[in-house]
Motif scaffolding. Structure first.
Motif, mmCIF file in Angstrom:
data_model
loop_
_atom_site.group_PDB
_atom_site.id
_atom_site.type_symbol
_atom_site.label_atom_id
_atom_site.label_comp_id
_atom_site.label_asym_id
_atom_site.label_seq_id
_atom_site.Cartn_x
_atom_site.Cartn_y
_atom_site.Cartn_z
ATOM 1 N N SER A 11 -0.215 5.013 -45.693
ATOM 2 C CA SER A 11 -1.259 4.448 -44.946
ATOM 3 C C SER A 11 -0.497 3.596 -43.695
ATOM 4 C CB SER A 11 -2.124 3.589 -45.544
ATOM 5 O OG SER A 11 -2.817 4.245 -46.821
ATOM 6 N N GLY A 12 -1.045 3.770 -42.624
ATOM 7 C CA GLY A 12 -0.577 3.186 -41.406
ATOM 8 C C GLY A 12 0.591 3.673 -40.732
ATOM 9 N N ILE A 13 1.208 4.830 -41.348
ATOM 10 C CA ILE A 13 2.295 5.537 -40.824
ATOM 11 C C ILE A 13 1.962 6.780 -39.892
ATOM 12 C CG2 ILE A 13 4.675 6.241 -41.292
ATOM 13 C CD1 ILE A 13 4.372 3.320 -42.313
ATOM 14 N N TYR A 14 0.921 7.250 -40.353
ATOM 15 C CA TYR A 14 0.481 8.438 -39.513
ATOM 16 C C TYR A 14 -0.191 8.056 -38.167
ATOM 17 C CZ TYR A 14 -3.514 7.495 -42.641
ATOM 18 O OH TYR A 14 -4.443 6.722 -43.117
ATOM 19 N N GLU A 15 -0.469 7.119 -37.794
ATOM 20 C CA GLU A 15 -1.045 6.577 -36.785
ATOM 21 C C GLU A 15 0.098 5.781 -35.750
ATOM 22 O OE1 GLU A 15 -5.469 5.623 -38.354
ATOM 23 O OE2 GLU A 15 -4.287 4.047 -37.905
ATOM 24 N N MET A 16 0.101 6.260 -34.330
ATOM 25 C CA MET A 16 1.375 5.909 -33.537
ATOM 26 C C MET A 16 0.659 5.403 -32.152
ATOM 27 S SD MET A 16 4.454 5.194 -33.093
ATOM 28 C CE MET A 16 4.611 5.799 -34.955
ATOM 29 N N ASP A 17 0.743 4.470 -31.755
ATOM 30 C CA ASP A 17 0.469 3.800 -30.259
ATOM 31 C C ASP A 17 1.177 4.790 -29.376
ATOM 32 O OD1 ASP A 17 -1.148 1.886 -31.146
ATOM 33 O OD2 ASP A 17 0.223 0.414 -31.200
ATOM 34 N N GLY A 18 0.441 5.279 -28.406
ATOM 35 C CA GLY A 18 1.199 5.937 -27.201
ATOM 36 C C GLY A 18 1.025 7.500 -27.287
ATOM 37 N N LEU A 19 0.627 7.849 -28.789
ATOM 38 C CA LEU A 19 0.539 9.464 -28.705
ATOM 39 C C LEU A 19 -0.129 10.135 -27.938
ATOM 40 C CD1 LEU A 19 2.150 11.228 -31.005
ATOM 41 C CD2 LEU A 19 -0.104 11.103 -32.418
ATOM 42 N N LYS A 20 0.252 11.190 -27.097
ATOM 43 C CA LYS A 20 -0.429 11.854 -26.200
ATOM 44 C C LYS A 20 -1.146 12.778 -26.814
ATOM 45 C CE LYS A 20 1.747 9.949 -22.035
ATOM 46 N NZ LYS A 20 2.592 10.378 -20.900
ATOM 47 N N LYS A 234 6.847 -2.020 -39.258
ATOM 48 C CA LYS A 234 8.467 -1.817 -38.982
ATOM 49 C C LYS A 234 8.524 -0.427 -38.783
ATOM 50 C CE LYS A 234 9.700 -5.838 -41.630
ATOM 51 N NZ LYS A 234 10.802 -6.237 -42.814
ATOM 52 N N ALA A 235 7.887 0.287 -39.561
ATOM 53 C CA ALA A 235 8.125 2.069 -39.726
ATOM 54 C C ALA A 235 7.625 2.275 -38.507
ATOM 55 C CB ALA A 235 7.651 2.547 -40.962
ATOM 56 N N ARG A 236 6.448 1.987 -38.068
ATOM 57 C CA ARG A 236 5.971 2.417 -36.794
ATOM 58 C C ARG A 236 6.875 2.237 -35.571
ATOM 59 N NH1 ARG A 236 0.954 0.734 -38.928
ATOM 60 N NH2 ARG A 236 0.886 -1.025 -37.626
#
Length: 289
Positions: A11-20, A234-236
């Motif tokens: 949870s929370g690792i599969y979403e990424m800011d800036g992913l186009k 941290k992981a993101r």
């Protein structure tokens, strides 16, 4: 060849800011459905894929995660490099909650999971003497350091079946074996990635001291979740640095992870089951074609 980074996380690792061009894709394959849809897109010009290991909402236990379907789906959509991000307990007093470990060895104590794409109809034996990719692990270590994460390079991960945490006797035994961290999900994932000729790196995020530590007692799930939430941020940040470190162009792996099947298949060509070969199209097509 183009780089495509596949991240298997919680949870929370599969979403990424800036992913186009972010898009959830349904990927089907002969090994069943993966844990969830796969989020694809690009980050700093590098293709990315994010797969929630337990499914969004945490619907799969460590035992029921469809490991074969997950690895097949990632290989099928073009992933070249797999980063496993997972929570773990520490068996090493020098590795504390909130810190990360770039794992390089495993002891597999799981017993209720399918561990290979191969078997009757097409037998193969792949070496897992060195189950993680040093090149990919280097990138993860650099990304962690640049992010300000306290990271330990190298460590042995004890994979237990779960879903219960260890007994005190088990925890002390694993510690006596020289294990550094303990978790429930990196096996058979790492073995299957090797069979699929995918470079694989394991980033273990420490949430607790298991139950061996005299000052910490038994694992407290509330504390685990609190630390896990902090670790996810941290992981993101770590993952966001990988595209620039790995680059958009992918050269052959210097450690030959992408050629792991070169001499692994044992069954004579005339004895191979066509139905089995059909299921191996994405995993082993390079050597079976």
């Amino acid at each position: 060849m183009k780089t495509m980074i596949g991240v298997i996380g919680g949870s929370g690792i599969y979403e990424m800011d800036g992913l186009k061009n972010a898009e959830w894709q349904t990927v089907s394959g002969p090994w069943g459905a993966p844990s969830d849809q796969i989020l694809t897109g690009s980050l700093n010009g590098v293709d990315m894929a994010f797969l929630p290991r337990h499914g969004r909402g945490h619907v799969h236990s460590p035992t029921t995660v469809p490991y074969r379907a997950n690895i097949d789906a990632l290989k099928r959509i073009g992933v070249t490099d797999v980063i496993s991000v997972s929570a773990c307990g520490s068996l090493n007093a020098e590795m504390a909650p909130g810190e990360f470990v770039i794992v390089d060895q495993f002891i597999d104590r799981t017993f209720a999971r399918e561990k290979s794409f191969f078997g009757d109809g097409c037998v193969a034996h792949v070496s897992v003497a060195h189950p993680t990719c040093p090149r990919l692990s280097d990138a993860c270590e650099t990304a962690a350091t640049d992010t300000g994460i306290k990271v330990h390079r190298g460590g042995t991960y004890l994979a237990m079946e779960g879903p219960q945490f260890s007994s005190l006797a088990e925890s002390k035994m694993y510690q006596s074996w020289g294990c550094d961290v303990i978790g429930m999900t990196n096996m058979p994932e790492a073995k299957l990635a090797r069979e699929a000729e995918l470079c694989y790196a394991s980033v273990a995020m420490i949430t607790d001291f298991d139950c061996w530590h005299p000052d910490h007692g038994a694992v407290d799930v509330a504390d685990v979740i609190r630390t896990l939430t902090q670790n996810a941020g941290k992981a993101r940040s770590l993952i966001s640095k990988l595209p620039n470190l790995l680059g958009a162009e992918r050269a052959p792996c210097p450690h030959e992870c992408d050629r792991a099947l070169e001499f692994a298949i044992m069954t004579a060509p005339e004895k191979r089951d066509p139905a089995v070969l059909a299921k191996l199209d994405a995993i082993a097509g390079r050597v079976l074609s």
